[in-house]
Write an enzyme that holds these catalytic residues in place. Structure first.
Site, PDB file in Angstrom:
ATOM      1  N   TYR A 144       1.106   0.208  -0.682  1.00  0.00           N
ATOM      2  CA  TYR A 144       0.197   1.350  -0.841  1.00  0.00           C
ATOM      3  C   TYR A 144       0.210   2.148   0.457  1.00  0.00           C
ATOM      4  O   TYR A 144       0.020   1.597   1.538  1.00  0.00           O
ATOM      5  CB  TYR A 144      -1.209   0.841  -1.136  1.00  0.00           C
ATOM      6  CG  TYR A 144      -2.260   1.914  -1.248  1.00  0.00           C
ATOM      7  CD1 TYR A 144      -2.289   2.773  -2.346  1.00  0.00           C
ATOM      8  CD2 TYR A 144      -3.240   2.056  -0.268  1.00  0.00           C
ATOM      9  CE1 TYR A 144      -3.272   3.747  -2.461  1.00  0.00           C
ATOM     10  CE2 TYR A 144      -4.218   3.028  -0.381  1.00  0.00           C
ATOM     11  CZ  TYR A 144      -4.233   3.865  -1.479  1.00  0.00           C
ATOM     12  OH  TYR A 144      -5.214   4.830  -1.576  1.00  0.00           O
ATOM     13  N   ASP A 239       4.689   2.235   8.038  1.00  0.00           N
ATOM     14  CA  ASP A 239       3.274   2.448   7.772  1.00  0.00           C
ATOM     15  C   ASP A 239       2.522   1.278   8.409  1.00  0.00           C
ATOM     16  O   ASP A 239       2.392   0.205   7.826  1.00  0.00           O
ATOM     17  CB  ASP A 239       3.018   2.508   6.269  1.00  0.00           C
ATOM     18  CG  ASP A 239       1.555   2.730   5.932  1.00  0.00           C
ATOM     19  OD1 ASP A 239       0.703   2.598   6.837  1.00  0.00           O
ATOM     20  OD2 ASP A 239       1.252   3.018   4.762  1.00  0.00           O
ATOM     21  N   LYS A 267      -7.174   2.790  10.919  1.00  0.00           N
ATOM     22  CA  LYS A 267      -8.004   1.597  11.048  1.00  0.00           C
ATOM     23  C   LYS A 267      -8.369   1.256  12.491  1.00  0.00           C
ATOM     24  O   LYS A 267      -9.299   1.824  13.051  1.00  0.00           O
ATOM     25  CB  LYS A 267      -7.342   0.426  10.321  1.00  0.00           C
ATOM     26  CG  LYS A 267      -7.215   0.675   8.815  1.00  0.00           C
ATOM     27  CD  LYS A 267      -6.760  -0.530   8.053  1.00  0.00           C
ATOM     28  CE  LYS A 267      -6.550  -0.239   6.574  1.00  0.00           C
ATOM     29  NZ  LYS A 267      -7.774  -0.015   5.800  1.00  0.00           N
TER      30      LYS A 267
END
Length: 421
Positions: A144, A239, A267
């Site tokens: 994702y 990613d 994050k």
């Protein structure tokens, strides 16, 4: 365990917010029951509206590597609140965060700050297409990369949890620009490049998959991606929104010794506040406006609150790299014994308990998990004060504030469950 306050709040929320939540997996659809509404966090624990305390292995889905309310982050936020929360103009703190990121990840020679991991991956892909003049992207099933239209193809995570169509609402033309391949399959990538190599702008990959559960790269997989993209004039995008500053100080690219062309972050670099970043080789990044023709902008990009929290977080990690020894030790203790019928995957302080006895190396093997049994396990642990991700297909996270006693309590509760099955 009392849950009446959470139940009342959920009822209120469902009248106003789709599904009662602002991100789908929070709704507990994958495990059943009512989501807990959280009122406070401290260290390794969170507390809900009914006063229940939980050992937290979600950690805001990864950012809280140093636990809830880490004092230097809280102090940095207090300082910013004294001067203003948003200016829409440059500040010195933006430079400081970019310098820290570049120091920790030398492959990111230039950095652009954005507001989320989704923005980071969307922008990195646009840049890759603009730089190469090509349109196609390779991604991997179960990975994702945010809710970018062209990447919602076999995207794992919340889509897998809810069992909904990958590309609902996405024009077919967008989806056709994405080639979805099995994670860890070198042969599939070689075949794709042999067939369409001159049209592939980039390969984007979670170097450690975290959105079909934690799935590590098999030996040689990332090396093959690096080799194939270089030979065909494509870009390799890591990613590292989840793995950056999580699986090692300098992320998965340090842990596995691979240098990507572009990296996306989020994050941890916001210390718990919304932020994202993308960066990489200077020659590629100089194609971004205002230097080049690839346009990307954001009113709140480089927001002083998020940037200051990120600076405090990264400074501490760079000054105290032994934090990663603690993370590795605690996570290893948590995952030391594999229960019967379960496969445990772990990389650093990321982990997943897959309810299948077979090895999990890709999306096909992950989705063989017994999700009903996981749901029973989730609620059993929740009743005993252990808060796990409410989905079989999400990674869990250990923080530096998880104590040996936290780990012991968690392991004992899990043993109790498996002893009763």
């Amino acid at each position: 365990m009392k849950t009446s306050e959470s139940e009342a709040l959920f009822a209120r929320a469902q009248a106003l917010i789709p599904g009662g939540v602002n991100s789908p997996v929070r709704a507990f659809r994958g495990v059943g029951g009512v989501p807990r509404f959280i009122v406070r966090g401290e260290g390794s624990r969170i507390f809900d509206a009914d006063g229940n305390s939980y050992i937290d292995y979600v950690g805001s889905w990864g950012p809280l590597v140093l636990g809830h309310r880490f004092p230097p982050v809280i102090e940095a936020l207090r300082e910013v609140l004294e001067i203003g929360t948003s200016f829409g103009a440059p500040t010195e703190r933006e430079i400081e965060l970019a310098e820290l990121v570049r120091y920790a990840m030398p492959s990111m020679e230039m950095v652009r700050l954005v507001n989320s991991g989704t923005e980071a991956t969307m922008s990195a892909l646009r840049l890759a297409r603009g730089f190469t003049g090509r349109d196609l992207t390779i991604k991997f099933e179960g990975c994702y990369h945010g809710h970018v239209d062209s990447l919602l193809v076999k995207a794992g995570s919340g889509l897998a949890t809810l069992g909904i169509a990958d590309t609902a609402g996405v024009p077919k033309g967008f989806a056709k620009t994405t080639i979805a391949l099995p994670f860890n399959s070198i042969a599939a990538v070689e075949k794709a490049f042999a067939k369409r190599g001159d049209k592939i702008a980039a390969v984007i990959v979670e170097p450690v998959a975290g959105n079909m559960g934690c799935v590590p790269p098999q030996p040689g997989f990332l090396e093959a991606l690096r080799d194939l993209t270089a030979r065909h004039g494509s870009l390799l995008i890591f990613d590292e929104v989840m793995t950056g500053f999580r699986v090692a100080l300098s992320g998965a690219q340090q842990r596995f010794g691979i240098k990507p062309d572009l990296t996306t972050l989020g994050k941890i670099i916001g210390g718990g506040l919304p932020i994202g970043a993308y960066g990489g080789r200077a020659d590629i990044m100089k194609k971004v406006a205002p230097l080049g023709p690839v346009y990307q902008a954001g009113t709140l990009s480089g927001n002083p609150l998020a940037v200051s929290a990120g600076v405090a977080m990264l400074r501490h990690l760079l000054e105290h790299p032994n934090v990663y020894d603690t993370l590795e030790t605690r996570a290893a203790q948590l995952c030391a014994r594999t229960p019967p019928g379960v496969t445990v995957n772990r990389v650093g302080s990321m982990f997943t308990f897959f309810f299948t006895p077979e090895p999990v190396t890709d999306w096909e093997s992950a989705k063989r998990s017994d999700t009903a049994c996981f749901g029973r396990f989730f609620h059993f642990m929740l009743e005993r004060g252990v808060y796990l991700a409410p989905s079989q297909f999400e990674a869990g996270f250990v923080s530096a504030t998880h104590s040996e006693d936290d780990i012991r309590q968690t392991v004992e509760a899990a043993r109790e469950f498996f002893g009763s099955v």
